[in-house]
Scaffold this motif. Structure first.
Motif, PDB file in Angstrom:
ATOM      1  N   HIS A  15      23.574  54.255  12.967  1.00 23.88           N
ATOM      2  CA  HIS A  15      23.413  55.513  13.700  1.00 23.88           C
ATOM      3  C   HIS A  15      23.972  56.709  12.931  1.00 23.88           C
ATOM      4  O   HIS A  15      23.368  57.773  12.903  1.00 23.88           O
ATOM      5  N   SER A  16      25.121  56.530  12.288  1.00 26.58           N
ATOM      6  CA  SER A  16      25.768  57.657  11.599  1.00 26.58           C
ATOM      7  C   SER A  16      25.663  57.576  10.080  1.00 26.58           C
ATOM      8  O   SER A  16      26.036  58.521   9.399  1.00 26.58           O
ATOM      9  N   ASP A  17      25.224  56.445   9.546  1.00 26.30           N
ATOM     10  CA  ASP A  17      25.143  56.187   8.107  1.00 26.30           C
ATOM     11  C   ASP A  17      26.530  56.204   7.451  1.00 26.30           C
ATOM     12  O   ASP A  17      26.668  56.385   6.253  1.00 26.30           O
ATOM     13  N   GLU A  18      27.567  56.001   8.256  1.00 25.74           N
ATOM     14  CA  GLU A  18      28.944  55.967   7.771  1.00 25.74           C
ATOM     15  C   GLU A  18      29.290  54.547   7.332  1.00 25.74           C
ATOM     16  O   GLU A  18      28.888  53.579   7.964  1.00 25.74           O
ATOM     17  N   LEU A  19      30.045  54.403   6.254  1.00 24.99           N
ATOM     18  CA  LEU A  19      30.471  53.094   5.749  1.00 24.99           C
ATOM     19  C   LEU A  19      31.706  52.655   6.524  1.00 24.99           C
ATOM     20  O   LEU A  19      32.738  53.321   6.483  1.00 24.99           O
ATOM     21  N   LEU A  20      31.609  51.541   7.272  1.00 27.06           N
ATOM     22  CA  LEU A  20      32.678  51.077   8.143  1.00 27.06           C
ATOM     23  C   LEU A  20      33.089  49.647   7.820  1.00 27.06           C
ATOM     24  O   LEU A  20      32.248  48.829   7.443  1.00 27.06           O
ATOM     25  N   ALA A  21      34.374  49.357   8.000  1.00 29.69           N
ATOM     26  CA  ALA A  21      34.913  48.000   7.868  1.00 29.69           C
ATOM     27  C   ALA A  21      35.567  47.654   9.199  1.00 29.69           C
ATOM     28  O   ALA A  21      36.434  48.374   9.683  1.00 29.69           O
ATOM     29  N   CYS A  46      40.614  49.508  16.255  1.00 31.39           N
ATOM     30  CA  CYS A  46      41.087  49.963  14.954  1.00 31.39           C
ATOM     31  C   CYS A  46      40.058  49.502  13.929  1.00 31.39           C
ATOM     32  O   CYS A  46      39.647  48.340  13.933  1.00 31.39           O
ATOM     33  N   TYR A  47      39.606  50.405  13.088  1.00 33.97           N
ATOM     34  CA  TYR A  47      38.660  50.045  12.040  1.00 33.97           C
ATOM     35  C   TYR A  47      38.928  50.940  10.848  1.00 33.97           C
ATOM     36  O   TYR A  47      39.819  51.798  10.870  1.00 33.97           O
ATOM     37  N   HIS A  48      38.198  50.758   9.774  1.00 32.32           N
ATOM     38  CA  HIS A  48      38.363  51.548   8.562  1.00 32.32           C
ATOM     39  C   HIS A  48      37.025  52.176   8.201  1.00 32.32           C
ATOM     40  O   HIS A  48      35.971  51.608   8.479  1.00 32.32           O
TER      41      HIS A  48
END
Length: 106
Positions: A15-21, A46-48
């Protein structure tokens, strides 16, 4: 070899094209921060995420490096194929572990 209780997911949010861990414990948190990810702490999660204003190539290198480090630490990492890596960087003992080892010596 990955332990069965250590899972992480590193992907681009559709949805946001953000890189998430996502998925964490204290060791994974430390590895992700040393790899360059930024912790996001919310009330119930909590995520990164990758730092803002990184180019796509830099984000890919960041994610690939994080995947390699996490797998070397024994985590099972589910990731986008672009971030998959067979590299296993050398792990050095932490300063605390080194001091503890020296203190235990006769």
């Amino acid at each position: 070899m990955p332990r069965t209780d250590r899972f992480l997911d590193i992907r681009r949010d559709p949805h946001s094209d953000e890189l998430l861990a996502r998925g964490d414990d204290s060791e994974a948190h430390s590895i992700l921060q040393r790899a360059g990810f930024v912790a996001v702490v919310r009330l119930h999660e909590c995520y990164h995420r990758a730092p803002a204003a990184l180019a796509k190539d830099d984000e890919s290198r960041l994610a690939t490096n994080a995947v390699a480090r996490l797998r070397a630490a024994g985590y099972h990492v589910d990731c986008d194929p672009l971030f998959d890596s067979d590299a296993r960087p050398v792990r050095y003992p932490t300063l605390g572990a080194s001091v503890s080892h020296l203190a235990e010596r006769p």
